[in-house]
Every structure is written in structure tokens, then in C-alpha cells.
Motif scaffolding. Structure first.
Motif, PDB file in Angstrom:
ATOM      1  N   SER A 187       4.914  -6.020  10.523  1.00 40.95           N
ATOM      2  CA  SER A 187       6.111  -6.023  11.361  1.00 40.95           C
ATOM      3  C   SER A 187       6.273  -4.675  12.065  1.00 40.95           C
ATOM      4  N   VAL A 188       6.037  -3.588  11.326  1.00 45.55           N
ATOM      5  CA  VAL A 188       6.124  -2.245  11.907  1.00 45.55           C
ATOM      6  C   VAL A 188       5.036  -2.056  12.963  1.00 45.55           C
ATOM      7  N   ALA A 189       3.816  -2.482  12.643  1.00 42.81           N
ATOM      8  CA  ALA A 189       2.688  -2.315  13.573  1.00 42.81           C
ATOM      9  C   ALA A 189       2.894  -3.094  14.865  1.00 42.81           C
ATOM     10  N   GLY A 190       3.608  -4.208  14.776  1.00 34.30           N
ATOM     11  CA  GLY A 190       3.834  -5.041  15.954  1.00 34.30           C
ATOM     12  C   GLY A 190       5.090  -4.691  16.729  1.00 34.30           C
ATOM     13  N   GLU A 191       5.824  -3.663  16.279  1.00 25.53           N
ATOM     14  CA  GLU A 191       7.054  -3.268  16.960  1.00 25.53           C
ATOM     15  C   GLU A 191       6.748  -2.658  18.334  1.00 25.53           C
ATOM     16  N   LYS A 192       7.227  -3.315  19.383  1.00 24.38           N
ATOM     17  CA  LYS A 192       6.890  -2.912  20.756  1.00 24.38           C
ATOM     18  C   LYS A 192       7.582  -1.626  21.191  1.00 24.38           C
ATOM     19  N   SER A 193       8.629  -1.217  20.483  1.00 23.66           N
ATOM     20  CA  SER A 193       9.350  -0.008  20.886  1.00 23.66           C
ATOM     21  C   SER A 193       8.724   1.269  20.319  1.00 23.66           C
ATOM     22  N   ILE A 194       7.660   1.133  19.535  1.00 19.60           N
ATOM     23  CA  ILE A 194       6.982   2.296  18.948  1.00 19.60           C
ATOM     24  C   ILE A 194       5.594   2.422  19.571  1.00 19.60           C
ATOM     25  N   HIS A 221       9.495   8.247  11.976  1.00 20.33           N
ATOM     26  CA  HIS A 221      10.931   8.078  11.722  1.00 20.33           C
ATOM     27  C   HIS A 221      11.363   6.645  12.027  1.00 20.33           C
ATOM     28  N   ALA A 222      10.865   6.099  13.120  1.00 18.54           N
ATOM     29  CA  ALA A 222      11.197   4.716  13.460  1.00 18.54           C
ATOM     30  C   ALA A 222      10.624   3.749  12.427  1.00 18.54           C
ATOM     31  N   ALA A 223       9.436   4.046  11.918  1.00 19.76           N
ATOM     32  CA  ALA A 223       8.835   3.202  10.882  1.00 19.76           C
ATOM     33  C   ALA A 223       9.666   3.241   9.606  1.00 19.76           C
ATOM     34  N   CYS A 224      10.129   4.435   9.216  1.00 20.72           N
ATOM     35  CA  CYS A 224      10.988   4.548   8.035  1.00 20.72           C
ATOM     36  C   CYS A 224      12.252   3.718   8.195  1.00 20.72           C
ATOM     37  N   ASP A 225      12.816   3.719   9.384  1.00 23.56           N
ATOM     38  CA  ASP A 225      14.035   2.957   9.634  1.00 23.56           C
ATOM     39  C   ASP A 225      13.791   1.471   9.394  1.00 23.56           C
ATOM     40  N   MET A 226      12.669   0.963   9.875  1.00 23.09           N
ATOM     41  CA  MET A 226      12.359  -0.449   9.698  1.00 23.09           C
ATOM     42  C   MET A 226      12.108  -0.782   8.228  1.00 23.09           C
ATOM     43  N   ILE A 227      11.399   0.078   7.528  1.00 24.07           N
ATOM     44  CA  ILE A 227      11.101  -0.172   6.113  1.00 24.07           C
ATOM     45  C   ILE A 227      12.383  -0.140   5.280  1.00 24.07           C
ATOM     46  N   TYR A 230      -0.723  19.205  12.814  1.00 23.85           N
ATOM     47  CA  TYR A 230      -0.066  18.527  11.696  1.00 23.85           C
ATOM     48  C   TYR A 230       0.082  17.058  12.051  1.00 23.85           C
ATOM     49  N   HIS A 231       0.271  16.253  11.017  1.00 23.63           N
ATOM     50  CA  HIS A 231       0.496  14.829  11.222  1.00 23.63           C
ATOM     51  C   HIS A 231       1.437  14.341  10.126  1.00 23.63           C
ATOM     52  N   VAL A 232       2.218  13.298  10.436  1.00 17.27           N
ATOM     53  CA  VAL A 232       3.174  12.751   9.478  1.00 17.27           C
ATOM     54  C   VAL A 232       3.241  11.241   9.639  1.00 17.27           C
ATOM     55  N   ALA A 233       3.496  10.554   8.527  1.00 17.17           N
ATOM     56  CA  ALA A 233       3.654   9.106   8.556  1.00 17.17           C
ATOM     57  C   ALA A 233       4.609   8.683   7.447  1.00 17.17           C
ATOM     58  N   ALA A 234       5.113   7.458   7.575  1.00 15.02           N
ATOM     59  CA  ALA A 234       5.974   6.885   6.543  1.00 15.02           C
ATOM     60  C   ALA A 234       5.156   6.560   5.299  1.00 15.02           C
ATOM     61  N   LEU A 235       5.812   6.623   4.144  1.00 12.13           N
ATOM     62  CA  LEU A 235       5.160   6.331   2.868  1.00 12.13           C
ATOM     63  C   LEU A 235       6.097   5.493   2.014  1.00 12.13           C
ATOM     64  N   SER A 236       5.542   4.469   1.352  1.00  8.54           N
ATOM     65  CA  SER A 236       6.341   3.605   0.493  1.00  8.54           C
ATOM     66  C   SER A 236       5.548   3.231  -0.754  1.00  8.54           C
ATOM     67  N   LYS A 240       1.927   2.056  -6.783  1.00  6.76           N
ATOM     68  CA  LYS A 240       1.160   3.050  -6.043  1.00  6.76           C
ATOM     69  C   LYS A 240       1.827   3.346  -4.704  1.00  6.76           C
ATOM     70  N   ALA A 241       1.508   4.515  -4.160  1.00 10.23           N
ATOM     71  CA  ALA A 241       2.022   4.922  -2.850  1.00 10.23           C
ATOM     72  C   ALA A 241       1.088   4.431  -1.757  1.00 10.23           C
ATOM     73  N   TRP A 242       1.686   4.036  -0.637  1.00  9.52           N
ATOM     74  CA  TRP A 242       0.917   3.575   0.518  1.00  9.52           C
ATOM     75  C   TRP A 242       1.491   4.203   1.779  1.00  9.52           C
ATOM     76  N   VAL A 243       0.606   4.645   2.664  1.00  6.14           N
ATOM     77  CA  VAL A 243       1.009   5.266   3.920  1.00  6.14           C
ATOM     78  C   VAL A 243       1.030   4.202   5.009  1.00  6.14           C
ATOM     79  N   ILE A 244       2.111   4.184   5.764  1.00  3.81           N
ATOM     80  CA  ILE A 244       2.303   3.199   6.830  1.00  3.81           C
ATOM     81  C   ILE A 244       2.134   3.917   8.163  1.00  3.81           C
ATOM     82  N   ASP A 245       0.953   3.785   8.749  1.00  2.00           N
ATOM     83  CA  ASP A 245       0.634   4.509   9.986  1.00  2.00           C
ATOM     84  C   ASP A 245      -0.299   3.684  10.868  1.00  2.00           C
ATOM     85  N   PRO A 246       0.239   2.703  11.610  1.00  6.06           N
ATOM     86  CA  PRO A 246      -0.600   1.895  12.496  1.00  6.06           C
ATOM     87  C   PRO A 246      -1.308   2.699  13.575  1.00  6.06           C
TER      88      PRO A 246
END
Length: 334
Positions: A151-158, A172-178, A215-221, A232-238
Motif C-alpha cells: 500500500s505504501v509502495a503504491g501511494e501516488k503522492s510519494i 515520514h509519509a510512509a510512517c504516517d501510513m503505517i 545519509y539515508h533514512v527509511a521507515a521501520l516496523s 523482527k524489524a523490517w525496513v519499509i523503503d520502496p
């Protein structure tokens, strides 16, 4: 390898300074952080926006934690009964988590950090902007997190395909969706460490754009395996893998060649720019700030809109050149 369990002093890597998120009320220009900038490039990126807001993160603006939240003196019986839920969950791994008690705690955070550090001995240093003792939100199943990822990967506004800049806004937008799904979410920052010559950078290549970042940053859940119950932790970075979440070490390996030292910092979701700290403004304990998150979300959406326009221009140019090439080939063939 050095694993820091307490806030650690580090010097900011070369590049953009800590910046202040802004609200957009017109056409004036401000500078925003560019994670692709190195010491050989300009340290800021000019974008349309104006009015200044207080910094949304950092020790000077995180707010005081009430004495009740900080903890009060417990009588012996209270102290003997007190526990942190996250630590209890870790003891229950492999047996599933009890219903109604479902959020990653300090033990889960430490396990993630230690696993990442062990994947790159002597090359990766864990630093702490502030001690993350747990993340609010449900621990979903791995299948549920995969569905949320798509769902995050398919978000057209990102603008996931725009790699030169903007990871802070995309994350930040990915964190909001999660978090809107009720799931736990934080962020994982990776930065170049001790880059004296300014030549080291992370690199990523996409179909339309490429990235070279300091530097680089991504959401993690955190998610639970359906069969074993292991969390386990997973990084959400399409931007680096549009198909599935990645384990933190896999995510890092997708843009780092392992030839230079790096810093890693697992933070709350309200962190926006790279989390600097030094002797003047040392890090300290704090909690997730919903107010700071929402202020930064306003700016993240603005930045994403700007880079969506830039990505559209790049794609239009790419397709135009491709079509012209096909016509030229057809003319030669005839």
C-alpha cells in the motif's frame, strides 16, 4: 565494533546543517536538507516555502516529560511487580504474544540494533539520538506488514522513484501510513562516518534517477512471524526495493558497498532531518511527539509534491527521447 547503550557524542558528517521545518504560505524560498549532498556539493537545497516554525526535534524542543511519566518512587511491592511489556514479549518469542499486550519494547529495539551492528563488524557504529525504549502500535504479522508495504509502495503522492533527494520526506509519509493502520513504526538513519575526504557516499540506481547520499533514512516496523511468533524489524523503503520490506542489514547493503564506516541510529518516527547531537546540545531521554510528527508531516507532503513534479519532468523527457529513438530506428530500417 562499538555498540553504544548510552547517548554517544558524534560529530556531524559533512553536508547540510540541522534545519527547521517550515510551513508553506507562498513563494518565498527556504533551504531544506539534501541527503545526496556531500562536502563537494552545496549543503542546502532551495525549495518554495516560507514561514518558520520551531524546530520539531532536538533536545531544545522535545518538551519536558512529566514526573509521572518519568517514574515515581515505588514501594518494594510495586517495584517487584513492575515490568516493561517489550521485555516480557521478548521472553515469549516463539510462543506468540498475549492478546492485548502487543507493542515492541526495549529488548526488541536492542535486538534490532545488535543484529545490524553484527552484520558489519568494525564498520558500523550505533549512535543514539535518544534512548528508544519502545514503539507504540500493534506488532502485525509479517503477511500484514507485507500488505501494508505494498500500500505504501503504491501511494501516488510519494515520489519513490526520485532518488537524488527527499528520503526524509518519503520516510515520514510512509510512517504516517503505517501508523494509521495501527502498526508500530520508527525510523532507521544511516550516515557516512568520519568522511574526511568527502568522497564516500551511498549509491542507488533506479530506472529514471540515481542517488548519491551522505545519509539515508527509511521507515521501520516490527512484525511477527506467523509460524514461530518471532518478532523482527523490517525496513519499509520502496525507493530501494519496491517489492517487499527488507531486514535492516539487507536494506543497508542495497546502497552501501561496505568500504567506509557508517553510523546507524534507530529513532522515533517524529525525527525528520538527520539527528545530529554534540556536546553543546547532548541527547537525552524523551518520548514520541505527535505534535512534532504532524508539523513535520506538513513539510514532508510539500517536499513530496515538489519532487513528484521533478520526477514527472524526468519521466516525460525519458519517454520523449525513447520515442524519438524508436522513430529514428524505424526510419533507418525503412
Amino acid at each position: 565494533m562499538r555498540i553504544s547503550t548510552a547517548p554517544t557524542k558524534i560529530l556531524p558528517p559533512p553536508g547540510p546543517e540541522r534545519w527547521v521545518p517550515r510551513e508553506c504560505h507562498g513563494e518565498e524560498e527556504i533551504s531544506v536538507p539534501g541527503e545526496h549532498d556531500s562536502v563537494t556539493l552545496e549543503s542546502t537545497r532551495s525549495l518554495k516555502c516560507s514561514q518558520s516554525l520551531p524546530a520539531a526535534s532536538g533536545p531544545e524542543n522535545n518538551g519536558d516529560v512529566s514526573s509521572e511519566k518519568q517514574g515515581r518512587a515505588l514501594c518494594p511491592r510495586e517495584e517487584s511487580l513492575s515490568f516493561e511489556e517489550g521485555n516480557l514479549f521478548s521472553l515469549l518469542r516463539g510462543k506468540g504474544r498475549p492478546q492485548g499486550i502487543n507493542a515492541p519494547g526495549a529488548a526488541d529495539i536492542r535486538a534490532c540494533e545488535e543484529s545490524l551492528a553484527e552484520s558489519a563488524p568494525s564498520m558500523l557504529v550505533l549512535v543514539n539520538r535518544s534512548e528508544v525504549t519502545g514503539l507504540d502500535g500493534e506488532v502485525p504479522s509479517a503477511k500484514a506488514l507485507q500488505k501494508a508495504f505494498l500500500s505504501v509502495a503504491g501511494e501516488k503522492s510519494i515520489p519513490w522513484e526520485y532518488l537524488p533527494d527527499g528520503c526524509y520526506a518519503r520516510a515520514h509519509a510512509a510512517c504516517d501510513m503505517i501508523m494509521k493502520k495501527g502498526y508500530n513504526c520508527g525510523k532507521l538513519f544511516i550516515s557516512v562516518a568520519d568522511d574526511g575526504d568527502g568522497w564516500n557516499s551511498f549509491k542507488a540506481q533506479g530506472k529514471f534517477t540515481a542517488g548519491a547520499w551522505w545519509y539515508h533514512v527509511a521507515a521501520l516496523s516490527f512484525a511477527a512471524d506467523e509460524s514461530s511468533g518471532e518478532v523482527k524489524a523490517w525496513v519499509i523503503d520502496p525507493a530501494v526495493n519496491p517489492a517487499k520490506p527488507l531486514a535492516p542489514d539487507e536494506w543497508l547493503a542495497s546502497f552501501w558497498d561496505g568500504t567506509f564506516p557508517v553510523n546507524a541510529d534507530l529513532t522515533y518516527a517524529d525525527e525528520y532531518g538527520i539527528p545530529f547531537h554534540d556536546a553543546i546540545s547532548p541527547p537525552g531521554p524523551r518520548e514520541f511527539s505527535r505534535e512534532a510528527f504532524e508539523k513535520n508531516l506538513f513539510d514532508a507532503r510539500r517536499v513530496n509534491r515538489i519532487y513528484l513534479k521533478a520526477l514527472k519532468q524526468i519521466k516525460d523527457g525519458y519517454r520523449g527521447n525513447h520515442q524519438a529513438g524508436q522513430r529514428a530506428e524505424g526510419a533507418l530500417a525503412s
